[in-house]
Design a protein around this motif. Structure first.
Motif, PDB file in Angstrom:
ATOM      1  N   ALA A   1       0.854  -1.187   0.000  1.00  0.00           N
ATOM      2  CA  ALA A   1       0.000   0.000   0.000  1.00  0.00           C
ATOM      3  C   ALA A   1       0.890   1.237   0.000  1.00  0.00           C
ATOM      4  O   ALA A   1       1.903   1.269   0.708  1.00  0.00           O
ATOM      5  N   LEU A   2       0.523   2.228  -0.783  1.00  0.00           N
ATOM      6  CA  LEU A   2       1.304   3.474  -0.849  1.00  0.00           C
ATOM      7  C   LEU A   2       0.357   4.670  -0.891  1.00  0.00           C
ATOM      8  O   LEU A   2      -0.617   4.680  -1.657  1.00  0.00           O
ATOM      9  N   TRP A   3       0.662   5.688  -0.106  1.00  0.00           N
ATOM     10  CA  TRP A   3      -0.106   6.933  -0.163  1.00  0.00           C
ATOM     11  C   TRP A   3       0.152   7.623  -1.488  1.00  0.00           C
ATOM     12  O   TRP A   3       1.245   7.517  -2.051  1.00  0.00           O
TER      13      TRP A   3
ATOM     14  N   VAL B   1       8.532   6.346  -1.431  1.00  0.00           N
ATOM     15  CA  VAL B   1       8.932   5.169  -0.649  1.00  0.00           C
ATOM     16  C   VAL B   1      10.317   5.383  -0.064  1.00  0.00           C
ATOM     17  O   VAL B   1      11.122   6.158  -0.585  1.00  0.00           O
TER      18      VAL B   1
ATOM     19  N   GLY C   1      11.777  -2.488   3.911  1.00  0.00           N
ATOM     20  CA  GLY C   1      11.558  -3.920   3.731  1.00  0.00           C
ATOM     21  C   GLY C   1      11.812  -4.332   2.292  1.00  0.00           C
ATOM     22  O   GLY C   1      12.075  -3.504   1.417  1.00  0.00           O
TER      23      GLY C   1
ATOM     24  N   GLY D   1       9.934  -5.461  -0.153  1.00  0.00           N
ATOM     25  CA  GLY D   1       9.037  -5.027  -1.225  1.00  0.00           C
ATOM     26  C   GLY D   1       9.229  -3.570  -1.587  1.00  0.00           C
ATOM     27  O   GLY D   1       9.347  -3.212  -2.764  1.00  0.00           O
ATOM     28  N   THR D   2       9.284  -2.710  -0.590  1.00  0.00           N
ATOM     29  CA  THR D   2       9.449  -1.288  -0.885  1.00  0.00           C
ATOM     30  C   THR D   2      10.859  -1.014  -1.410  1.00  0.00           C
ATOM     31  O   THR D   2      11.051  -0.127  -2.240  1.00  0.00           O
TER      32      THR D   2
ATOM     33  N   VAL E   1      -4.574   5.995   9.102  1.00  0.00           N
ATOM     34  CA  VAL E   1      -3.906   4.931   9.860  1.00  0.00           C
ATOM     35  C   VAL E   1      -3.266   3.906   8.926  1.00  0.00           C
ATOM     36  O   VAL E   1      -3.877   3.476   7.956  1.00  0.00           O
TER      37      VAL E   1
ATOM     38  N   THR F   1      -1.307  -4.413   5.698  1.00  0.00           N
ATOM     39  CA  THR F   1      -2.454  -4.498   4.802  1.00  0.00           C
ATOM     40  C   THR F   1      -2.141  -5.463   3.661  1.00  0.00           C
ATOM     41  O   THR F   1      -1.510  -5.062   2.698  1.00  0.00           O
TER      42      THR F   1
ATOM     43  N   PRO G   1      -8.468   4.015   5.246  1.00  0.00           N
ATOM     44  CA  PRO G   1      -7.519   4.208   6.350  1.00  0.00           C
ATOM     45  C   PRO G   1      -7.772   5.506   7.121  1.00  0.00           C
ATOM     46  O   PRO G   1      -7.218   5.675   8.190  1.00  0.00           O
TER      47      PRO G   1
END
Ligand code: FAD
Ligand code: FMN
Lengths: 274, 271
Positions: free
Chosen positions: B55-57, B75, B81, B83-84, B224, B228, B259
């Protein structure tokens, strides 16, 4: 009478509304949708994190969160029926009486196309559920459900893909009146920190496939539905080639919510071929 | 023309990538997503070799550019981690499966009230498009951007257009005021005289902002983050403990029921 050839697996299609967005113009119309397991009383589900990734899959201890039968009948079911889905309600109970109660009340609810009885949840996922370790336990649950649910609508028994017990389990459920068996559920596993959970996704496909093949060989008259790691035409066809009448798609929807729509389209254009 | 609605699942393409401090800013084309975006929405992207999604804003959308409509995400560039980290390393031209816009966005006030926006780290991203929307509505915007150190401070420069005041906080005091959101938020809220507080960042930041709002009799909305797995509402794997409108404790899905939620509804001790 056997749904398919592509169905949404229990607990992986949200309430249906979220999935419909990714199913094109027709939405859920004509889609075989298995709901997340519904219990008599609401369940909040387990604490977080409920799901972790592992290579080739997910470990989950979601804990069957659901709003309880009453709320489901009042809100989620009518929405699914209006959307045109063929609704198969997955049920889970703490006692045989609860299973019977769920089946009786769902038999009267308009639009329920069939039931799927969750008798194979991994231990941690199914905390507080009726203990179904032995085939005769599952059989007695199926018999109790079958007595309460009209004979012209399917009752599916969803079993754990445990190759050492699967033929025995499938036979008992068949004798108890199951229309077909779903093979299987998430495989009992552990999170990296040791907590119990269930493994799903491509990693378990070979395990469930072996179980489907064994049941198809031993009980050719019993329809099977393959479930575990289906994500494309090839993985779906592996089950159908092994003798399954249909497949269910779970984890793949969490990775790509359009998976079911794409598979349905593929089967419509080239029925059961690569 | 009817308003376009609901998320879409599309193939996105990285059209620009830029390192700013400790973050990587990726500009993506994602047909249909910028058009549907509202501040507070996020996107879910597929990362090679991973089943769960990330998930990314959304930091910014452009209605038009030489690539057509685009969206920007932020990111961690290093130390994140698996994935990012993969995402941050992708060159221009990479194609990604992307779903969005997802989740409930920030609710906007009907009147031209004054608002305090508090964000920390990459998670401050959704406050920038929010500030623009609020300004269009005539709201006075006070923006607080916080970070552990200067490298994790989202550039507040461009926000000066939409905000009447911008305050920078770093935990180590490398720029702006020294200290955390919790240290300063009551004071900042008093000075901004805001009726609404919007917060985005780690749970401690959200909790401090929601607490300050409650003490001052202001409304708050918090964005929040919890783990996810799917982002689309399908798996019930993301857990957000809240108190319902009816006063009953519930656990809702961060991705589908959040969120963004009211700060006074979150059961922080259970998060
Ligand atoms: C609504 C929302 C918006 C977000 N926006 C951004 C953003 O703009 N920029 C950014 O860099 N990161 C953002 N995140 C966090 C991001 O989605 C990553 O999932 C998280 O950083 C962990 O993934 P990873 O690949 O870095 O780590 P890994 O260690 O590879 O991830 C392990 C697993 O844990 C899950 N996970 C662990 N922590 C989190 C977390 N805090 N949130 C979500 N999933 C988690 C991941 O989904 C993954 O399955 C956001 C998260 C949410 C929920
Ligand atoms: C997040 C999640 C929730 C699930 N919820 C249920 C459930 O409520 N009832 C049930 O019978 N099975 C549930 N399952 C099991 C799936 O329906 C499916 O049997 C299993 O995951 C294997 O298929 P897959 O590899 O396609 O996911 C769930 C699985 C996952 C990953």
């Amino acid at each position: 009478m056997i749904p398919g050839p592509v169905m949404v697996a229990a607990g992986c299609g949200g309430t249906g509304r979220e999935l419909a967005t990714y199913c094109g113009d027709d939405g859920l119309d004509g889609l075989d949708f298995v709901t997340r397991s519904i219990t008599l009383d609401a369940r909040a589900g387990g604490p977080g994190p409920r799901i972790e990734e592992v290579p080739g899959g997910l470990v989950n201890a979601v804990g069957l969160p659901n709003p309880g039968l009453e709320h489901f009948l009042a809100t989620e079911l009518p929405w699914l029926v209006r959307a045109g889905a063929r609704v198969i309600v997955s049920i889970a109970g703490a006692t045989m009486g609860e299973y019977a109660d769920l089946a009786r009340r769902l038999s009267r609810a308009p639009g329920v196309a069939g039931l799927e009885v969750n008798v194979g949840a991994p231990d941690e996922v199914g905390v507080g559920l009726f203990e179904v370790r032995e085939p005769y336990h599952s059989a007695s649950v199926i018999a109790a459900v079958r007595r309460e649910f009209p004979a012209d609508r399917p009752v599916l028994a969803k079993l754990r893909p445990d190759v050492s017990r699967i033929v025995e389990g499938a036979r008992s459920c068949h004798e108890a009146g199951a229309t077909a068996v779903v093979i299987g559920n998430a495989v009992p596993a552990a999170f990296p920190d040791g907590r119990s959970g269930g493994l799903s996704g491509p990693a378990i496909a070979p395990v469930a496939l072996r179980c489907v093949a064994e049941v198809a060989r031993a009980l050719p008259e019993l329809p099977t539905i393959g479930c575990g790691g289906v994500h494309d035409l090839r993985s779906a066809n592996a089950y159908l080639d092994a003798g399954a009448a249909s497949v269910q798609v779970g984890t793949a929807l969490l990775h790509d919510p359009t998976t079911v729509a794409r598979l349905r389209a593929a089967f419509t254009s080239s029925p059961q071929e690569d | 023309m009817s308003e376009v609605q609901g998320p879409v699942h599309v193939e996105a393409e990285v059209v620009a990538t830029k390192r700013i401090g400790g973050y990587r800013h990726l500009t993506l084309t994602a047909p249909g997503v910028p058009e549907r975006f509202r501040a507070g929405n996020f996107v879910a992207v597929t990362v090679e070799g991973h089943v769960a999604r990330r998930a990314l804003w959304v930091h910014r959308v452009r209605a038009s550019s030489s690539y057509g409509p685009t969206l920007d995400v932020v990111v961690e560039d290093r130390g994140a981690g698996s994935g990012t980290a993969w995402l941050a390393a992708q060159p221009v031209g990479t194609r990604l499966a992307l779903t969005g816009p997802l989740g409930r966005p920030f609710a906007l006030p009907k009147d031209a009230v004054s608002c305090l926006l508090v964000g920390e780290g990459y998670a401050a991203a959704p406050l920038f498009p929010l500030a623009e929307r609020l300004r269009e509505r005539g709201c006075g915007v006070s923006l607080v951007v916080s970070a552990p150190d200067e490298s994790r401070l989202l550039a507040a420069l461009e926000a000066r257009r939409s905000a009447r005041s911008v305050t920078v906080l770093t935990a180590d005091g490398s720029v702006g005021l020294r200290g955390t959101v919790a240290d300063h938020v009551d004071d900042l809220l008093r000075r901004s005289d805001a009726d609404v507080v919007y917060a985005a960042g780690p749970h401690a930041v959200l909790r401090a902002a929601a607490g300050a709002a409650e003490r001052a009799g202001a409304w708050s909305q918090v964005a929040v983050e919890t783990p996810t797995p799917c982002g689309t509402g399908l798996c019930h794997g993301c857990v957000l403990p809240v108190v319902g409108e009816d006063g009953v404790d519930r656990v809702v899905r961060t991705c589908a029921d959040g969120p963004v939620v009211r700060g006074d509804r979150v059961r922080w001790e259970a998060l």
